[in-house]
Design an enzyme around this catalytic site. Structure first.
Site, PDB file in Angstrom:
ATOM      1  N   ASP A 290       0.870  -1.176   0.000  1.00 15.36           N
ATOM      2  CA  ASP A 290       0.000   0.000   0.000  1.00 15.36           C
ATOM      3  C   ASP A 290       0.913   1.234   0.000  1.00 15.36           C
ATOM      4  O   ASP A 290       2.129   1.132   0.148  1.00 15.36           O
ATOM      5  CB  ASP A 290      -0.956  -0.016   1.188  1.00 15.36           C
ATOM      6  CG  ASP A 290      -2.182   0.859   0.912  1.00 15.36           C
ATOM      7  OD1 ASP A 290      -2.130   1.662  -0.048  1.00 15.36           O
ATOM      8  OD2 ASP A 290      -3.181   0.760   1.645  1.00 15.36           O
TER       9      ASP A 290
HETATM   10  C1  BGC Z   1      -4.975   3.321   0.005  1.00 12.02           C
HETATM   11  C2  BGC Z   1      -5.057   2.318  -1.125  1.00 12.02           C
HETATM   12  C3  BGC Z   1      -4.914   3.029  -2.434  1.00 12.02           C
HETATM   13  C4  BGC Z   1      -3.578   3.749  -2.437  1.00 12.02           C
HETATM   14  C5  BGC Z   1      -3.274   4.440  -3.745  1.00 12.02           C
HETATM   15  C6  BGC Z   1      -3.745   4.204  -0.103  1.00 12.02           C
HETATM   16  O1  BGC Z   1      -3.799   5.264   0.785  1.00 12.02           O
HETATM   17  O2  BGC Z   1      -4.970   2.637   1.234  1.00 12.02           O
HETATM   18  O3  BGC Z   1      -6.268   1.625  -1.051  1.00 12.02           O
HETATM   19  O4  BGC Z   1      -5.013   2.121  -3.493  1.00 12.02           O
HETATM   20  O5  BGC Z   1      -3.586   4.707  -1.417  1.00 12.02           O
HETATM   21  O6  BGC Z   1      -4.042   5.543  -3.945  1.00 12.02           O
END
Ligand code: BGC
Length: 751
Positions: A290
């Site tokens: 993530d």
């Molecule tokens: C989120 C993810 C997301 C990623 C990219 C993160 O803060 O937890 O679900 O895909 O950002 O935007």
């Protein structure tokens, strides 16, 4: 000799050819990967494992100095495997060209983005879609999102989110399929299929990503990014199966998460990512971290510094690092110092390259960069039509005393009250990065198609309407201006439509709440209106279950409309005036009060389920145990009667369950027939109820239908503490009904 009917024979032969073709294709890709891998330096391999966020205007001049310039140089060296947040055919083409033409091996980039419920044309938020219990519609919704996203150069979405959550305080429940593992698993499959289509190499399909592996939705107290501490039974039986469903549907990637799970950050958890996901489930695709979750191993107190974090992330099985840059900075030296085996790097790179080959990027890196297609597909009328259907299916009728709904088309004087009624932004919901602001059909706009004879008063200001994804929403709890005007309007009207709820950005990431009431002065407004005119239809817009307890007791009709996306107003108006008969069912329990959370239908019985009037049983002194609205609940403009629940267990490998459902009302309607089981005695205690099947049917008024289910070991078994799937003999109860509470019951013995 036994003869097979011709059609079976033809089907088997064509299946064999199809499988042989897939195998041949896979072998070809494996050879291509081997060949490429051999030619790559260690730096280039690690480069594939690096994903950068693109925050500069890629179509402008090359960035000079600072972070953007470093990223630009890394792209040219082939030290970047994927970008995120770069969209538009022109921008994507420019970066792809840079890498393909200027880096030594010219390996094309993946372009990832959060396409969560549509790109430009927005479908309802995923939690709302889950309320449709309509897998075909959900698959189609993901298909449309993929068509639009692929037309702007994207080839990878960070969806579906398949996190099970039982805590509506957690803002990200809006992004998932609700509280139930079985329903969530069906939705996971449908959404993966929708995004990836039949052929991943087609220019209008994109790789999907099941996230967040694992247990992110069990954040303590519903607080974002918080600790998760759950037992093996909950992990294996409740949390992991939705991910397994996505893997079985051939999802091309999985994202880990920000949380720790039983003391270990999931991003650094080799058991989860290597043993379960890659070995046991044989995931072929890649694992992406993530956002900066590898760097966060440091503040978690798991890694000493970024170099250590890179080592732990790679060892644990995070194949690609999103944004934090620890891999590109430190993995090469980690390998050279013997801390990380190069075979692990090779495995990660293989997975990344495989997805690129399967997408067809090596044949044509610009296949998603067709600007004519971009123009044609965004906001395509067919997409608007499809999201309208999806929106109608997502609405849940929670209460309808004295059949106040549907409204007659020549209804007398209508008052519309509530700031959200006139909002074209909030109903789009959260997680809509690619969309344009103020593109929802507002409630008022939708209503106009049915009635010109209404008056509107917004009532007191509720939110700073312009709040966006990056800001906290401000709520007004003091300024009562507008209250009097709204009450006066209600007083002189025949029926009051009150549109109340949450701002679109009050749910989503980092939007945890401790109160789940209607924000600001909305309940005060409702109460004041109720005093002068109780003939109210409450239309709730929200991204999560709310504690609308006073509302449910006092208001005669309530429509749960979530955040329905582009077509919000049109969908609600059709339901209000009876051109569409609501059929949605809650995918999450609605609590009476926040103190009941976590509250979910498939809880355990406890040793003291009910000993009333004795006080020593599992209950609250100041609140009931039951929810306000249970899982699976939702009304229709017609009624359904259930009868003749019969079980035939003579074939123990396929237990047959039948029930008769009758539409006993006066209009046609759809019903979601729900089947639950309870394993009465087991070596690991089983919940009082578990959903194991459902069917959505359409019945004309007066018609009946016999509905058949089959229960196999897959539905009757569970994971024990060693993560072994077991089916234990003994008595099972089968429950079928219109929601998780109102059910018919029968038992059978599993031998
Ligand atoms: C989120 C993810 C997301 C990623 C990219 C993160 O803060 O937890 O679900 O895909 O950002 O935007």
């Amino acid at each position: 000799m036994k003869r097979f009917p011709a059609h079976i024979l033809i089907f088997s032969i064509s299946l064999w050819f199809h499988n042989a073709e897939i195998m041949a294709q896979q072998n070809k890709i494996d050879k291509q990967i081997d060949d490429l891998l051999q030619r790559m330096t260690l730096e280039e391999k690690v480069g594939q494992m690096n994903q950068y966020n693109g925050f500069w205007d890629a179509t402008g001049p090359a960035p000079q100095g600072g972070n953007a310039a470093v990223k630009y140089e890394h792209l040219k060296k082939g030290w970047v495997g994927a970008m995120l947040n770069v969209t538009g055919t022109e921008e994507v083409r420019k970066l792809q060209k840079l890498v393909v033409e200027e880096s030594r091996l010219g390996i094309p980039l993946l372009f990832g983005y959060d396409v969560i419920h549509g790109y430009k044309t927005l479908a309802p938020i995923p939690l709302a879609e889950a309320a449709s219990w309509d897998m075909e519609a959900i698959e189609n919704s993901a298909r449309i999102a993929a068509i639009e996203a692929s037309s702007v150069g994207l080839n990878w979405t960070f969806a579906p989110m398949v996190d099970i959550s039982r805590d509506p305080r957690w803002g990200r429940v809006m992004e998932g399929g609700g509280e139930d593992t079985y329903l969530g698993g069906q939705i996971a499959k449908a959404r993966v299929k929708g995004f990836q289509g039949e052929d991943l190499s087609a220019p209008n399909t994109i790789a999907a990503c099941a996230k967040h592996f694992a247990a992110y939705g069990f954040a303590e107290a519903g607080k974002e990014y918080n600790t998760v501490d759950i037992g093996t039974s909950t992990l294996f039986n409740t949390v992991l199966p939705t991910f397994k469903a996505a893997v079985d549907a051939d999802v091309k990637s999985v994202m880990n998460g920000f949380n720790i799970l039983n003391g270990i950050p999931v991003t650094g958890d080799a058991f989860l990512q290597r043993e379960v996901l890659k070995e046991k489930w044989a995931l072929q695709g890649l694992v992406v971290s993530d956002w900066a979750s590898i760097a966060e191993l440091v503040p978690h107190g798991f890694a000493e510094d970024m170099k250590h974090a890179a080592e732990l992330g790679a060892k644990a099985g995070s194949d690609m690092e999103m944004e934090s840059g620890s891999y590109v900075a430190h993995l090469v030296s980690n390998v050279k110092e013997g801390k990380v085996k190069e075979s692990l790097i090779d495995d990660a790179v293989r997975r990344i390259l495989r997805v690129k080959f399967e997408l067809g990027l090596f044949d044509d890196p610009y296949k998603y960069c067709d600007s004519a297609r971009e123009k044609e597909k965004l906001y395509h009328p067919d997409h608007k039509e499809a999201v309208l259907e999806m929106a109608k299916k997502s609405i849940v009728l929670l209460k309808n005393e004295n059949n106040i709904l549907p409204l007659a088309k020549n209804q007398g004087k209508i008052a519309v009250i509530g700031e959200l009624a006139d909002d074209t932004n909030s109903p789009l919901g959260s997680w809509r990065l690619g969309s344009d602001n103020n593109t929802a059909v507002s409630f008022l706009e939708g209503l106009k198609a049915y009635s010109q004879d209404f008056k509107y008063a917004p009532g007191p200001k509720v939110f700073n309407k312009d709040a966006n994804f990056l800001q906290e929403v401000e709520v007004n709890a003091t300024d009562t201006s507008g209250m009097e005007e709204a009450v006066a309007l209600a007083k002189e009207s025949d029926v009051v439509l009150m549109v109340l709820g949450e701002h679109g950005f009050q749910s989503g990431e980092a939007r945890s709440r401790t109160n789940l009431n209607l924000p600001g002065l909305q309940l005060d407004l409702l109460k004041a209106v109720h005093e002068v005119n109780p003939n109210i239809v409450l239309i709730v817009m929200n991204g999560r279950p709310l504690t609308i307890t006073w509302e449910a007791e006092n208001v005669p009709a309530i429509l749960e409309t979530w955040q329905l996306g582009t077509q919000t107003g049109n969908a609600i108006a059709e339901v209000l005036f009876g051109d569409y008969n609501p059929s949605g069912k809650l995918p999450m329990t609605f609590p009476r009060s926040v103190g009941q959370i976590p509250i979910y239908y498939n809880h355990f019985n406890t040793g003291r389920p009910n000993l009333e009037p004795n006080v020593f049983w599992s209950h609250y002194s100041d609140e009931q145990n039951t929810p306000l609205f249970p899982f699976g609940y939702g009304l229709s403009y017609t009624q359904f009667e259930y009868s003749d629940l019969e079980i035939d267990s003579s074939d123990q490998s396929a237990i047959k369950v039948n029930v008769t459902v009758k539409n006993s009302g006066s209009v046609a309607g759809e019903e979601v027939v729900q089947l639950y089981i309870r394993d009465k005695v087991a070596s690991v205690t089983r919940p009082v109820k578990e959903l194991k099947g459902f069917k959505k049917i359409l019945l004309e008024a007066g018609d009946s239908q016999k509905i058949a289910f089959t229960l196999t070991d897959a539905e009757l078994g569970f994971f024990d503490h060693n993560y072994e799937f077991v089916v234990e003999p003994g008595m099972f109860e089968v429950m079928i009904g219109t929601n998780s509470q109102d059910v018919l019951r029968q038992s059978f013995e599993k031998r």
